[in-house]
Write an enzyme that holds these catalytic residues in place. Structure first.
Site, PDB file in Angstrom:
ATOM      1  N   ARG A   1      -1.825   4.587   4.586  1.00  0.00           N
ATOM      2  CA  ARG A   1      -0.936   3.493   5.027  1.00  0.00           C
ATOM      3  C   ARG A   1      -1.047   3.217   6.516  1.00  0.00           C
ATOM      4  O   ARG A   1      -0.808   2.099   6.971  1.00  0.00           O
ATOM      5  CB  ARG A   1       0.518   3.807   4.637  1.00  0.00           C
TER       6      ARG A   1
ATOM      7  N   GLU B   1      -1.097 -11.012  10.349  1.00  0.00           N
ATOM      8  CA  GLU B   1      -0.880  -9.875   9.441  1.00  0.00           C
ATOM      9  C   GLU B   1      -1.602 -10.108   8.100  1.00  0.00           C
ATOM     10  O   GLU B   1      -2.022  -9.152   7.449  1.00  0.00           O
ATOM     11  CB  GLU B   1       0.623  -9.630   9.211  1.00  0.00           C
TER      12      GLU B   1
ATOM     13  N   ASN C   1      -1.881  -0.346  10.437  1.00  0.00           N
ATOM     14  CA  ASN C   1      -1.660  -0.490  11.878  1.00  0.00           C
ATOM     15  C   ASN C   1      -2.900  -0.996  12.604  1.00  0.00           C
ATOM     16  O   ASN C   1      -2.957  -0.962  13.839  1.00  0.00           O
ATOM     17  CB  ASN C   1      -1.237   0.841  12.485  1.00  0.00           C
TER      18      ASN C   1
ATOM     19  N   ARG D   1      25.122   7.400   2.590  1.00  0.00           N
ATOM     20  CA  ARG D   1      23.840   8.088   2.329  1.00  0.00           C
ATOM     21  C   ARG D   1      22.874   7.267   1.468  1.00  0.00           C
ATOM     22  O   ARG D   1      21.928   7.813   0.902  1.00  0.00           O
ATOM     23  CB  ARG D   1      24.056   9.457   1.686  1.00  0.00           C
TER      24      ARG D   1
ATOM     25  N   GLU E   1       3.284   7.119   4.474  1.00  0.00           N
ATOM     26  CA  GLU E   1       2.285   7.094   5.554  1.00  0.00           C
ATOM     27  C   GLU E   1       1.782   8.490   5.940  1.00  0.00           C
ATOM     28  O   GLU E   1       1.846   8.891   7.093  1.00  0.00           O
ATOM     29  CB  GLU E   1       2.850   6.364   6.781  1.00  0.00           C
TER      30      GLU E   1
ATOM     31  N   HIS F   1       0.218  -3.095  20.612  1.00  0.00           N
ATOM     32  CA  HIS F   1       1.469  -2.565  21.179  1.00  0.00           C
ATOM     33  C   HIS F   1       1.367  -2.423  22.698  1.00  0.00           C
ATOM     34  O   HIS F   1       2.346  -2.644  23.416  1.00  0.00           O
ATOM     35  CB  HIS F   1       1.805  -1.197  20.563  1.00  0.00           C
TER      36      HIS F   1
ATOM     37  N   HIS G   1       4.804 -10.557  18.160  1.00  0.00           N
ATOM     38  CA  HIS G   1       4.143  -9.342  17.678  1.00  0.00           C
ATOM     39  C   HIS G   1       2.792  -9.650  17.002  1.00  0.00           C
ATOM     40  O   HIS G   1       1.760  -9.078  17.344  1.00  0.00           O
ATOM     41  CB  HIS G   1       5.086  -8.617  16.716  1.00  0.00           C
TER      42      HIS G   1
ATOM     43  N   LYS H   1      -0.938  -5.070   0.141  1.00  0.00           N
ATOM     44  CA  LYS H   1       0.010  -4.123   0.747  1.00  0.00           C
ATOM     45  C   LYS H   1       0.660  -3.262  -0.330  1.00  0.00           C
ATOM     46  O   LYS H   1       0.861  -2.048  -0.140  1.00  0.00           O
ATOM     47  CB  LYS H   1       1.070  -4.856   1.574  1.00  0.00           C
TER      48      LYS H   1
ATOM     49  N   HIS I   1      -2.746  -2.802  15.850  1.00  0.00           N
ATOM     50  CA  HIS I   1      -1.440  -2.509  16.447  1.00  0.00           C
ATOM     51  C   HIS I   1      -1.545  -1.547  17.630  1.00  0.00           C
ATOM     52  O   HIS I   1      -0.754  -1.632  18.569  1.00  0.00           O
ATOM     53  CB  HIS I   1      -0.489  -1.941  15.397  1.00  0.00           C
TER      54      HIS I   1
ATOM     55  N   LYS J   1       9.660   0.317   4.765  1.00  0.00           N
ATOM     56  CA  LYS J   1       9.873   0.826   6.125  1.00  0.00           C
ATOM     57  C   LYS J   1      11.069   0.090   6.706  1.00  0.00           C
ATOM     58  O   LYS J   1      11.092  -1.144   6.735  1.00  0.00           O
ATOM     59  CB  LYS J   1       8.650   0.549   7.003  1.00  0.00           C
TER      60      LYS J   1
HETATM   61  P1  NAD Z   1      12.023 -12.284  13.332  1.00  0.00           P
HETATM   62  O1  NAD Z   1      12.748 -11.641  12.246  1.00  0.00           O
HETATM   63  O2  NAD Z   1      12.533 -12.102  14.720  1.00  0.00           O
HETATM   64  O3  NAD Z   1      11.877 -13.836  13.013  1.00  0.00           O
HETATM   65  C1  NAD Z   1      11.251 -14.657  13.965  1.00  0.00           C
HETATM   66  C2  NAD Z   1      12.119 -15.874  14.305  1.00  0.00           C
HETATM   67  O4  NAD Z   1      12.069 -16.788  13.214  1.00  0.00           O
HETATM   68  C3  NAD Z   1      13.578 -15.544  14.515  1.00  0.00           C
HETATM   69  O5  NAD Z   1      14.098 -16.341  15.534  1.00  0.00           O
HETATM   70  C4  NAD Z   1      14.204 -15.934  13.170  1.00  0.00           C
HETATM   71  O6  NAD Z   1      15.579 -16.229  13.254  1.00  0.00           O
HETATM   72  C5  NAD Z   1      13.394 -17.137  12.833  1.00  0.00           C
HETATM   73  N1  NAD Z   1      13.329 -17.503  11.425  1.00  0.00           N
HETATM   74  C6  NAD Z   1      13.373 -16.703  10.359  1.00  0.00           C
HETATM   75  N2  NAD Z   1      13.157 -17.401   9.238  1.00  0.00           N
HETATM   76  C7  NAD Z   1      12.987 -18.677   9.604  1.00  0.00           C
HETATM   77  C8  NAD Z   1      12.732 -19.871   8.899  1.00  0.00           C
HETATM   78  N3  NAD Z   1      12.545 -19.879   7.587  1.00  0.00           N
HETATM   79  N4  NAD Z   1      12.629 -21.024   9.613  1.00  0.00           N
HETATM   80  C9  NAD Z   1      12.761 -21.029  10.970  1.00  0.00           C
HETATM   81  N5  NAD Z   1      12.990 -19.928  11.695  1.00  0.00           N
HETATM   82  C10 NAD Z   1      13.098 -18.759  11.012  1.00  0.00           C
HETATM   83  O7  NAD Z   1      10.483 -11.803  13.376  1.00  0.00           O
HETATM   84  P2  NAD Z   1       9.421 -11.499  12.225  1.00  0.00           P
HETATM   85  O8  NAD Z   1       8.126 -11.856  12.804  1.00  0.00           O
HETATM   86  O9  NAD Z   1       9.823 -12.064  10.918  1.00  0.00           O
HETATM   87  O10 NAD Z   1       9.520  -9.922  12.090  1.00  0.00           O
HETATM   88  C11 NAD Z   1       9.235  -9.084  13.183  1.00  0.00           C
HETATM   89  C12 NAD Z   1       9.933  -7.770  12.930  1.00  0.00           C
HETATM   90  O11 NAD Z   1       9.416  -7.191  11.744  1.00  0.00           O
HETATM   91  C13 NAD Z   1       9.711  -6.759  14.028  1.00  0.00           C
HETATM   92  O12 NAD Z   1      10.940  -6.166  14.354  1.00  0.00           O
HETATM   93  C14 NAD Z   1       8.763  -5.743  13.417  1.00  0.00           C
HETATM   94  O13 NAD Z   1       8.949  -4.448  13.923  1.00  0.00           O
HETATM   95  C15 NAD Z   1       9.146  -5.821  11.956  1.00  0.00           C
HETATM   96  N6  NAD Z   1       8.087  -5.430  11.028  1.00  0.00           N
HETATM   97  C16 NAD Z   1       8.381  -4.526  10.070  1.00  0.00           C
HETATM   98  C17 NAD Z   1       7.432  -4.148   9.161  1.00  0.00           C
HETATM   99  C18 NAD Z   1       7.800  -3.174   8.087  1.00  0.00           C
HETATM  100  O14 NAD Z   1       6.916  -2.743   7.356  1.00  0.00           O
HETATM  101  N7  NAD Z   1       9.047  -2.837   7.934  1.00  0.00           N
HETATM  102  C19 NAD Z   1       6.152  -4.707   9.201  1.00  0.00           C
HETATM  103  C20 NAD Z   1       5.878  -5.642  10.176  1.00  0.00           C
HETATM  104  C21 NAD Z   1       6.850  -6.016  11.090  1.00  0.00           C
HETATM  105  N1  GLY Z   2       3.538  -2.772   8.591  1.00  0.00           N
HETATM  106  C1  GLY Z   2       2.923  -1.508   8.382  1.00  0.00           C
HETATM  107  C2  GLY Z   2       3.471  -0.779   7.204  1.00  0.00           C
HETATM  108  O1  GLY Z   2       4.305  -1.254   6.473  1.00  0.00           O
HETATM  109  O2  GLY Z   2       3.066   0.313   6.996  1.00  0.00           O
END
Ligand code: NAD
Ligand code: GLY
Length: 350
Positions: free
Chosen positions: A228, A176, A232, A112, A224, A239, A252, A214, A235, A134
């Site tokens: 917040r 972003e 988006n 939990r 949100e 999307h 993305h 942020k 987005h 998130k």
């Molecule tokens: P990712 O985590 O897939 O990383 C992209 C690629 O880069 C992967 O192949 C990874 O292994 C590689 N990588 C990571 N660090 C590296 C480094 N230092 N050097 C070389 N390669 C490296 O993608 P991302 O763009 O980091 O994140 C996208 C994800 O984040 C999505 O799933 C999205 O939904 C999520 N997201 C979440 C929030 C949130 O608020 N929680 C906000 C935006 C995006």
């Molecule tokens: N990436 C959007 C949020 O964190 O709300």
């Protein structure tokens, strides 16, 4: 008969985000580092040289958005059970947003809820995903449809990790960064216009400003309920682009960049933004080789896909539109015809 349960306690979930060389960290508890083979191959040695713990485990899940799913979550959970993690144990998310979201989600459900720390290694995760709590995973119905708000105990952003990031991933993160500036911070936008983010010191300053922006938004609206959702921006359109191209053509952040241009064109038609301001955003995105256009083959079908957006209801679609540069509006009053006009223009010009 009525029994009231009083739950008005204020819980302080505040935490610090360190943007600097990773400090030495010691934990008197069991710790599991969750990562993937790519990040581990590049940077685990460095991380291990900075971390000590009562017991330290490494959990590796496959790399890629397609693995941000229940199977990987189960794999992490199983490892925690096997190593008898308890409520005082700690998870460390070490990777991009995929690892961050999934580790955070596991931390939110294991017994939990246990503590976790974010050590993001992509630009996108440093400026956005690691901040704000998130967490989640994907399923066959869509992206991020399962999850929880679960704030990390702390976030360590070490820009050194970005030295190995591929150029396209870097650009996706820049999108972003631009998002934070256009929606909430005009001075930051102007800084970005003249900045060279390929310079590490300048990049660190940009990361700081994006994270500050942020952090302020999340502080105002953690779960949100309103403000917040402005994060988006780009987005709603992005999307649909990701969906139409089956998540294969664009990262993305790249889809979000085009989405921001579409949102801006909508804002221009609604007299919320001038054409010149929209052009300034486009030029900034192009500076980092981000595409700013996309050929919409079928505007009707593109519009219908908006209804899959988490912000939409059966009858209305919410758009995040900039008001000039540095301010933003969340509205479901754009009017279908006006948005269709924007979409049809993308059908012509790409
Ligand atoms: P990712 O985590 O897939 O990383 C992209 C690629 O880069 C992967 O192949 C990874 O292994 C590689 N990588 C990571 N660090 C590296 C480094 N230092 N050097 C070389 N390669 C490296 O993608 P991302 O763009 O980091 O994140 C996208 C994800 O984040 C999505 O799933 C999205 O939904 C999520 N997201 C979440 C929030 C949130 O608020 N929680 C906000 C935006 C995006
Ligand atoms: N990436 C959007 C949020 O964190 O709300």
């Amino acid at each position: 008969m009525l029994v009231n349960i009083s739950l008005q306690r204020v819980v302080d979930n505040s935490y610090d985000i360190t943007i600097d060389t990773l400090p030495k960290l010691h934990f008197d508890t069991k710790v599991a580092i969750v990562t993937n083979p790519k990040v581990a191959g590049l940077h685990l040695g460095y991380l291990l040289s900075r971390i000590s713990a009562k017991e330290l485990y490494i959990i590796t899940v496959p790399d890629g958005e397609e693995y941000k799913n229940q199977q990987s979550v189960d794999l992490i959970l199983e490892s925690l059970f096997n190593h008898r993690f308890n409520r005082k144990s700690m998870l460390i998310a070490f990777g991009g947003g995929v690892i961050g979201d999934m580790s955070g989600y596991v931390a939110s459900i294991y017994q939990r809820g246990i503590d976790f720390i974010q050590i993001p290694t992509t630009l996108l995760s440093q400026v956005d995903a690691s901040v704000g709590g998130k967490t989640g995973m994907n399923n066959s119905y869509g992206k991020n449809l399962i999850g929880a708000f679960h704030q990390p105990r702390s976030v360590y952003i070490d820009p050194y990790f970005l030295t190995t990031l591929p150029t396209r991933e870097f650009g996706a993160g820049i999108a972003e960064v631009v998002k934070m500036a256009v929606t909430f911070n005009k001075d930051f936008f102007e800084f970005l216009e003249s900045a060279d983010l390929n310079n590490p010191a300048v990049l660190q300053e940009a990361i700081k400003q994006a994270v500050q922006t942020k952090a302020w938004v999340v502080g105002e609206d953690e779960k949100e309920h309103g403000l917040r959702a402005a994060l988006n921006y780009g987005h709603t359109f992005g999307h649909v682009i990701e969906n139409e191209t089956k998540y294969k053509k664009f990262l993305h952040g790249e889809a979000v960049a085009i989405g921001m241009v579409m949102a801006n064109n909508t804002a221009v038609k609604m007299n919320l933004m001038s054409k010149e301001e929209a052009l300034r955003v486009e030029r900034l995105l192009q500076k980092y080789n981000l595409a700013t256009t996309y050929l919409i083959a079928d505007a009707e079908s593109f519009y219908e896909t908006f209804y899959l957006d988490k912000k939409s209801s059966d009858t209305s679609i919410k758009f995040i539109l900039p008001i000039g540069i540095g301010d933003v509006k969340i509205t479901d009053e754009c009017g279908r015809e006006l948005v269709m006009e924007v979409l049809r223009e993308f059908g012509k010009k790409a």
